[in-house]
Design a protein around this motif. Structure first.
Motif, PDB file in Angstrom:
ATOM      1  N   LYS A   1       0.852  -1.200   0.000  1.00 55.83           N
ATOM      2  CA  LYS A   1       0.000   0.000   0.000  1.00 55.83           C
ATOM      3  C   LYS A   1       0.881   1.240   0.000  1.00 55.83           C
ATOM      4  N   ARG A   2       1.904   1.265   0.804  1.00 51.19           N
ATOM      5  CA  ARG A   2       2.826   2.404   0.855  1.00 51.19           C
ATOM      6  C   ARG A   2       3.463   2.625  -0.511  1.00 51.19           C
ATOM      7  N   ASP A   3       3.926   1.542  -1.137  1.00 53.07           N
ATOM      8  CA  ASP A   3       4.555   1.639  -2.456  1.00 53.07           C
ATOM      9  C   ASP A   3       3.587   2.220  -3.477  1.00 53.07           C
ATOM     10  N   LEU A   4       2.379   1.679  -3.503  1.00 53.21           N
ATOM     11  CA  LEU A   4       1.384   2.135  -4.465  1.00 53.21           C
ATOM     12  C   LEU A   4       1.061   3.608  -4.243  1.00 53.21           C
ATOM     13  N   ASP A   5       0.854   4.002  -2.996  1.00 50.83           N
ATOM     14  CA  ASP A   5       0.549   5.408  -2.693  1.00 50.83           C
ATOM     15  C   ASP A   5       1.655   6.338  -3.179  1.00 50.83           C
ATOM     16  N   GLU A   6       2.900   5.970  -2.923  1.00 51.45           N
ATOM     17  CA  GLU A   6       4.035   6.813  -3.348  1.00 51.45           C
ATOM     18  C   GLU A   6       4.114   6.901  -4.875  1.00 51.45           C
ATOM     19  N   LEU A   7       3.916   5.787  -5.548  1.00 51.79           N
ATOM     20  CA  LEU A   7       3.983   5.785  -7.015  1.00 51.79           C
ATOM     21  C   LEU A   7       2.810   6.541  -7.630  1.00 51.79           C
TER      22      LEU A   7
ATOM     23  N   PHE B   1       3.525   9.720 -10.075  1.00 47.64           N
ATOM     24  CA  PHE B   1       3.054   9.748 -11.465  1.00 47.64           C
ATOM     25  C   PHE B   1       1.751  10.534 -11.633  1.00 47.64           C
ATOM     26  N   ASN B   2       1.172  10.986 -10.505  1.00 47.27           N
ATOM     27  CA  ASN B   2      -0.092  11.724 -10.526  1.00 47.27           C
ATOM     28  C   ASN B   2      -1.158  10.923 -11.286  1.00 47.27           C
ATOM     29  N   MET B   3      -1.353   9.693 -10.826  1.00 46.39           N
ATOM     30  CA  MET B   3      -2.288   8.783 -11.476  1.00 46.39           C
ATOM     31  C   MET B   3      -3.265   8.214 -10.458  1.00 46.39           C
ATOM     32  N   LYS B   4      -4.374   7.730 -10.954  1.00 50.27           N
ATOM     33  CA  LYS B   4      -5.342   6.987 -10.147  1.00 50.27           C
ATOM     34  C   LYS B   4      -4.911   5.518 -10.150  1.00 50.27           C
ATOM     35  N   THR B   5      -5.406   4.779  -9.182  1.00 46.11           N
ATOM     36  CA  THR B   5      -5.006   3.380  -9.015  1.00 46.11           C
ATOM     37  C   THR B   5      -5.265   2.552 -10.269  1.00 46.11           C
ATOM     38  N   ALA B   6      -6.469   2.610 -10.803  1.00 48.89           N
ATOM     39  CA  ALA B   6      -6.809   1.774 -11.964  1.00 48.89           C
ATOM     40  C   ALA B   6      -5.884   2.063 -13.145  1.00 48.89           C
ATOM     41  N   GLU B   7      -5.618   3.339 -13.392  1.00 47.69           N
ATOM     42  CA  GLU B   7      -4.746   3.742 -14.500  1.00 47.69           C
ATOM     43  C   GLU B   7      -3.313   3.226 -14.295  1.00 47.69           C
ATOM     44  N   PHE B   8      -2.806   3.378 -13.078  1.00 47.87           N
ATOM     45  CA  PHE B   8      -1.445   2.938 -12.774  1.00 47.87           C
ATOM     46  C   PHE B   8      -1.318   1.421 -12.901  1.00 47.87           C
ATOM     47  N   VAL B   9      -2.284   0.711 -12.329  1.00 46.53           N
ATOM     48  CA  VAL B   9      -2.247  -0.754 -12.371  1.00 46.53           C
ATOM     49  C   VAL B   9      -2.282  -1.243 -13.813  1.00 46.53           C
TER      50      VAL B   9
ATOM     51  N   GLN C   1      -7.694  -8.493  -4.213  1.00 43.75           N
ATOM     52  CA  GLN C   1      -8.923  -8.010  -3.585  1.00 43.75           C
ATOM     53  C   GLN C   1      -8.721  -6.617  -2.986  1.00 43.75           C
ATOM     54  N   GLU C   2      -7.579  -6.382  -2.363  1.00 43.99           N
ATOM     55  CA  GLU C   2      -7.311  -5.070  -1.774  1.00 43.99           C
ATOM     56  C   GLU C   2      -7.218  -3.988  -2.853  1.00 43.99           C
ATOM     57  N   VAL C   3      -6.592  -4.309  -3.968  1.00 46.24           N
ATOM     58  CA  VAL C   3      -6.456  -3.343  -5.059  1.00 46.24           C
ATOM     59  C   VAL C   3      -7.815  -3.073  -5.692  1.00 46.24           C
ATOM     60  N   GLU C   4      -8.585  -4.115  -5.900  1.00 40.02           N
ATOM     61  CA  GLU C   4      -9.931  -3.927  -6.459  1.00 40.02           C
ATOM     62  C   GLU C   4     -10.772  -3.034  -5.563  1.00 40.02           C
ATOM     63  N   LYS C   5     -10.628  -3.174  -4.254  1.00 37.21           N
ATOM     64  CA  LYS C   5     -11.363  -2.328  -3.304  1.00 37.21           C
ATOM     65  C   LYS C   5     -10.894  -0.871  -3.416  1.00 37.21           C
ATOM     66  N   LEU C   6      -9.580  -0.651  -3.536  1.00 40.28           N
ATOM     67  CA  LEU C   6      -9.056   0.713  -3.696  1.00 40.28           C
ATOM     68  C   LEU C   6      -9.597   1.366  -4.964  1.00 40.28           C
TER      69      LEU C   6
ATOM     70  N   GLU D   1     -12.372   0.623  -6.542  1.00 43.14           N
ATOM     71  CA  GLU D   1     -13.804   0.875  -6.352  1.00 43.14           C
ATOM     72  C   GLU D   1     -14.021   2.127  -5.482  1.00 43.14           C
ATOM     73  N   GLU D   2     -13.231   2.290  -4.431  1.00 44.98           N
ATOM     74  CA  GLU D   2     -13.340   3.458  -3.554  1.00 44.98           C
ATOM     75  C   GLU D   2     -13.037   4.748  -4.305  1.00 44.98           C
ATOM     76  N   GLU D   3     -12.071   4.712  -5.216  1.00 43.83           N
ATOM     77  CA  GLU D   3     -11.740   5.902  -5.997  1.00 43.83           C
ATOM     78  C   GLU D   3     -12.861   6.274  -6.956  1.00 43.83           C
ATOM     79  N   ARG D   4     -13.624   5.292  -7.405  1.00 41.77           N
ATOM     80  CA  ARG D   4     -14.727   5.546  -8.348  1.00 41.77           C
ATOM     81  C   ARG D   4     -15.953   6.137  -7.668  1.00 41.77           C
ATOM     82  N   GLU D   5     -16.052   5.940  -6.362  1.00 43.99           N
ATOM     83  CA  GLU D   5     -17.241   6.414  -5.624  1.00 43.99           C
ATOM     84  C   GLU D   5     -17.221   7.916  -5.419  1.00 43.99           C
TER      85      GLU D   5
END
Length: 159
Positions: A34-40, A44-52, A148-153, A155-159
């Motif tokens: 989670k820390r790694d993903l947040d920093e990246l 890159f100024n990206m949303k989770t789905a785009e980065f993944v 599952q954790e990434v899918e939840k993140l 989904e949360e960003e889309r809300e």
């Protein structure tokens, strides 16, 4: 762990030679916490789905779990490697703690075996016992995100 019982109680020498051996050349995984993903994402100024979608893949992990990992290029280099890490300031903990991973510093024989592949090991800066232990602990505590954790993140960003 008492420092009298470890071979690195007086420190170890390591200085990155920018050879990129640890960043590619052979198959491997850079797992993202989670820390790694947040920093990246910030870097890159990206949303989770785009980065993944652009930079990641799912890697099989323990007990059949799938976890988030960085993509590799066809030559096995990390997707972020471009004559150096393109996200160096935000690089994952796995990368920033190298070569002080628990299995690499298990004993002197393992350290020396790993040093055969890394020209920076046993050269340059002397890392203190405390610095080595701090890196080892950060590596050990850095748990990759499950699918599952990434899918939840996402989904949360889309809300």
């Amino acid at each position: 762990m008492c420092n009298e019982n470890v071979f690195y109680k007086d420190g170890l020498n390591f200085e990155c030679q920018r050879c990129s051996f640890c960043c590619g050349h052979s198959p491997g995984f850079v797992y993202l916490s989670k820390r790694d993903l947040d920093e990246l994402l910030k870097f890159f100024n990206m949303k989770t789905a785009e980065f993944v979608e652009k930079y990641c893949r799912w890697a099989d992990y323990y007990y059949g779990e799938q976890v988030l990992a960085l993509l590799e290029k066809k030559n096995y280099d990390c997707i972020l490697w471009e004559n150096g890490c393109s996200a160096y300031q935000a690089r994952p903990v796995q990368c920033s703690t190298y070569p002080f991973w628990s299995w690499m510093i298990k004993d002197k024989a393992m350290w020396e075996d790993c040093a055969k592949d890394c020209p920076g090991m046993n050269k340059g800066k002397t890392w203190t016992y405390e610095e080595i232990l701090k890196n080892k602990n950060a590596y050990d505590q850095n748990k990759p995100l499950t699918k599952q954790e990434v899918e939840k993140l996402i989904e949360e960003e889309r809300e």
